[in-house]
Design a protein around this motif. Structure first.
Motif, short mmCIF file in Angstrom:
data_model
loop_
_atom_site.label_atom_id
_atom_site.label_comp_id
_atom_site.label_asym_id
_atom_site.label_seq_id
_atom_site.Cartn_x
_atom_site.Cartn_y
_atom_site.Cartn_z
N THR A 155 3.75 -0.78 0.15
CA THR A 155 2.34 -0.60 -0.19
C THR A 155 1.51 -0.40 1.08
O THR A 155 0.64 0.47 1.14
CB THR A 155 1.81 -1.82 -0.98
N HIS A 156 1.76 -1.18 2.12
CA HIS A 156 1.00 -1.07 3.38
C HIS A 156 1.37 0.19 4.16
O HIS A 156 0.52 0.78 4.82
CB HIS A 156 1.22 -2.31 4.25
N LYS A 174 2.22 3.08 2.92
CA LYS A 174 1.73 4.30 2.27
C LYS A 174 0.39 4.74 2.84
O LYS A 174 0.09 5.91 2.91
CB LYS A 174 1.63 4.09 0.75
N GLU A 176 8.25 4.67 6.47
CA GLU A 176 8.11 4.47 5.03
C GLU A 176 9.36 4.96 4.30
O GLU A 176 9.86 4.28 3.39
CB GLU A 176 6.88 5.20 4.51
N GLU A 207 8.31 -4.54 -1.41
CA GLU A 207 7.23 -3.86 -2.16
C GLU A 207 5.91 -3.92 -1.41
O GLU A 207 5.17 -2.94 -1.36
CB GLU A 207 7.10 -4.49 -3.56
N ARG A 208 5.61 -5.07 -0.81
CA ARG A 208 4.37 -5.20 -0.03
C ARG A 208 4.41 -4.29 1.20
O ARG A 208 3.41 -3.65 1.55
CB ARG A 208 4.14 -6.66 0.38
#
Length: 193
Positions: free
Chosen positions: A105-106, A108, A117, A101-102
């Motif tokens: 997030t980075h 994106k 991604e 998840e982290r």
């Protein structure tokens, strides 16, 4: 003398017959009494046997009920064991899910990392689907939800931005997860004070 002898014999005979009659009467009375005693003792024995039978039936019913409870309890424990057998594995995989998840997030916000991604997202979705098939569910918590100590873990308290946010969740630091109906990791949240 022979008359005396005859009389003596008659008297002896009468005494003998009288004694015999008394003996027969006495033995009849004894047999009647013993028969009454036997009847009475048979009734006592029968009552005693009835009470023992009742006690044994009671013991049997209690033992049977205990055994049924034992069967139900072990069946329930077995079902719980099967449903949560993978709990340790799930707990060790949760940090990996958090890392995915982290990473997403980075990625994106990064330029030129669209393909990366997509690849990371595919792997993340596949991992999530596999874990969900095994019974793992994310606990949905949103900002503004009421804090419940039974369902959330408060990491810290900060001053509430508004009065209506007091005692409510301001931010979710880490997702929570359930395995079946059991919470294996509580959501870590920040609450308003």
């Amino acid at each position: 003398m022979s008359k005396n002898k005859d009389k003596q014999q008659e008297l002896d005979q009468e005494q003998f017959e009288s004694a015999e009659t008394q003996t027969v009467d006495a033995s009849d009375e004894k047999s009647k009494a013993s028969s009454k005693k036997e009847d009475h003792s048979e009734e006592d024995v029968q009552e005693k046997l009835q009470s023992e039978l009742k006690q044994e039936k009671d013991k049997f019913l209690r033992l049977f009920a205990e055994f049924e409870n034992y069967k139900r309890r072990t069946a329930k424990e077995r079902i719980e064991l099967f449903s949560t057998a993978s709990e340790d594995v799930m707990k060790t995989l949760l940090p990996v899910v958090d890392d995915f998840e982290r990473a997403l997030t980075h990625l994106k916000g990064a330029e030129g990392a669209d393909e990366l991604e997509k690849g990371v997202d595919l792997i993340y979705q596949k991992l999530l689907k596999t874990l969900e098939q095994k019974g793992l569910k994310a606990i949905e918590v949103a900002s503004g939800d009421v804090f419940d100590a039974d369902k959330h873990e408060a990491v810290t308290q900060i001053p509430a931005p508004s009065d209506d946010m007091k005692g409510k969740i301001i931010d979710v630091i880490e997702k929570g997860y359930k395995l079946g109906d059991k919470i294996i990791r509580f959501p870590k949240v920040v609450i308003g004070q």
